[in-house]
Write a protein that holds these residues in place. Structure first.
Motif, PDB file in Angstrom:
ATOM      1  N   LYS A   2      -0.755  -2.706  -1.658  1.00 31.76           N
ATOM      2  CA  LYS A   2       0.405  -2.775  -0.559  1.00 31.76           C
ATOM      3  C   LYS A   2       1.665  -2.420  -1.395  1.00 31.76           C
ATOM      4  N   LYS A   3       2.139  -3.162  -2.462  1.00 32.19           N
ATOM      5  CA  LYS A   3       3.433  -2.796  -3.072  1.00 32.19           C
ATOM      6  C   LYS A   3       3.446  -1.387  -3.574  1.00 32.19           C
ATOM      7  N   ALA A   4       2.570  -0.775  -3.916  1.00 34.86           N
ATOM      8  CA  ALA A   4       2.654   0.767  -4.374  1.00 34.86           C
ATOM      9  C   ALA A   4       2.767   1.570  -2.980  1.00 34.86           C
ATOM     10  N   SER A   5       2.119   1.052  -2.042  1.00 35.00           N
ATOM     11  CA  SER A   5       2.308   2.152  -0.757  1.00 35.00           C
ATOM     12  C   SER A   5       3.607   1.915  -0.005  1.00 35.00           C
ATOM     13  N   ILE A   6       4.270   0.753  -0.143  1.00 28.48           N
ATOM     14  CA  ILE A   6       5.595   0.416   0.453  1.00 28.48           C
ATOM     15  C   ILE A   6       6.545   1.414  -0.448  1.00 28.48           C
ATOM     16  N   ILE A   7       6.353   1.406  -1.880  1.00 26.70           N
ATOM     17  CA  ILE A   7       7.274   2.103  -2.655  1.00 26.70           C
ATOM     18  C   ILE A   7       7.097   3.672  -2.351  1.00 26.70           C
ATOM     19  N   MET A   8       5.895   4.152  -2.222  1.00 23.49           N
ATOM     20  CA  MET A   8       5.574   5.646  -1.645  1.00 23.49           C
ATOM     21  C   MET A   8       6.146   5.974  -0.401  1.00 23.49           C
ATOM     22  N   MET A   9       6.381   4.993   0.619  1.00 22.98           N
ATOM     23  CA  MET A   9       6.861   5.168   1.769  1.00 22.98           C
ATOM     24  C   MET A   9       8.237   5.470   1.777  1.00 22.98           C
ATOM     25  N   VAL A  10       8.945   4.524   0.634  1.00 24.97           N
ATOM     26  CA  VAL A  10      10.611   4.666   0.368  1.00 24.97           C
ATOM     27  C   VAL A  10      10.818   5.847  -0.069  1.00 24.97           C
ATOM     28  N   GLY A  11      10.153   6.326  -1.376  1.00 21.70           N
ATOM     29  CA  GLY A  11      10.461   7.425  -2.240  1.00 21.70           C
ATOM     30  C   GLY A  11      10.731   8.651  -1.603  1.00 21.70           C
ATOM     31  N   ALA A 192       4.993   4.584  -7.741  1.00 20.22           N
ATOM     32  CA  ALA A 192       3.834   4.172  -6.657  1.00 20.22           C
ATOM     33  C   ALA A 192       2.536   4.442  -7.256  1.00 20.22           C
ATOM     34  N   GLY A 193       2.293   5.576  -7.768  1.00 22.33           N
ATOM     35  CA  GLY A 193       1.165   6.184  -8.502  1.00 22.33           C
ATOM     36  C   GLY A 193       0.626   5.235  -9.374  1.00 22.33           C
ATOM     37  N   PHE A 194       1.585   4.939 -10.284  1.00 26.05           N
ATOM     38  CA  PHE A 194       1.145   4.051 -11.409  1.00 26.05           C
ATOM     39  C   PHE A 194       1.126   2.570 -11.050  1.00 26.05           C
ATOM     40  N   TRP A 195       1.538   1.964  -9.949  1.00 22.52           N
ATOM     41  CA  TRP A 195       1.216   0.694  -9.401  1.00 22.52           C
ATOM     42  C   TRP A 195      -0.184   0.753  -8.960  1.00 22.52           C
ATOM     43  N   GLY A 196      -0.412   1.816  -8.155  1.00 24.55           N
ATOM     44  CA  GLY A 196      -1.631   2.005  -7.488  1.00 24.55           C
ATOM     45  C   GLY A 196      -2.625   2.118  -8.533  1.00 24.55           C
ATOM     46  N   TRP A 197      -2.612   2.870  -9.544  1.00 25.32           N
ATOM     47  CA  TRP A 197      -3.570   3.100 -10.525  1.00 25.32           C
ATOM     48  C   TRP A 197      -3.952   1.513 -11.275  1.00 25.32           C
TER      49      TRP A 197
END
Length: 203
Positions: A2-11, A192-197
């Motif tokens: 979820k944290k990674a996804s939020i970053i992905m939305m903001v980027g 975001a990709g790094f956090w998701g991985w």
């Protein structure tokens, strides 16, 4: 995730700055111009840094046979780039939302980053080609026809990045605010990709 996804939305939202701020800046300084002439390159057109900069640049270019600076209708890029940026922002945000609800994985975040990187490189290549044509496709009937010591015609291509001396002008070309906002946004999607991985690895 979820944290990674939020970053992905903001980027990707940082790319919206390209609609407000210039992508690139070219400055021309010379002794006869205490205030350098400047050109801001936006995704939808060209603007002078100061009120009469474009007129003054076109006036100088006339003497050495360079074309006048293109208007919006003269370049397809000014109509296409804003659409491409809007589509990429929308895709990035949607991917972030889908990631938040576990509909897609972190590889989609990296996929968006790779696609945006490719588009950015293509844009830089296109920009450089325009600079090449602008600085080398000169009017043969120009008032001033300058040559190198070996007799070959002098050309006036501004640098894509960095500084060059052209006649008595110091020409500097650098990324502007819009480019730096785009860079920040892309770095966020990479993060975001790094956090998701990392999250997927831990699970």
């Amino acid at each position: 995730m979820k944290k990674a996804s939020i970053i992905m939305m903001v980027g990707p939202l940082f790319l919206l700055g390209l609609y407000i701020f210039p992508l690139w800046n070219i400055m021309l300084g010379a002794p006869q111009y205490p205030d350098p002439l400047g050109l801001n390159i936006h995704i939808n057109g060209l603007k002078g840094v100061n009120e009469f900069d474009i007129q003054n640049i076109d006036g100088l270019n006339h003497y050495i046979g360079m074309h006048t600076l293109p208007k919006v209708e003269d370049m397809w890029e000014f109509g296409t780039f804003p659409t491409i940026i809007g589509i990429m922002v929308a895709i990035g945000v949607v991917i972030g939302i889908l990631g938040y609800f576990n509909k897609v994985g972190y590889k989609w975040f990296w996929g968006w980053f790779v696609l945006m990187s490719i588009l950015g490189l293509l844009g830089m290549y296109d920009f450089n080609e325009w600079l090449m044509d602008y600085g080398t496709n000169l009017d043969p009937n120009a008032i001033m026809k300058l040559t190198h010591p070996d007799g070959t015609p002098m050309t006036y291509k501004p640098p894509l990045l960095g500084h060059v001396k052209m006649l008595n002008f110091d020409v500097t070309s650098l990324p502007s605010t819009g480019a730096w906002l785009m860079f920040v946004g892309m770095m966020l999607t990479l993060t975001a990709g790094f956090w998701g991985w990392k999250n997927a690895k831990e699970q």
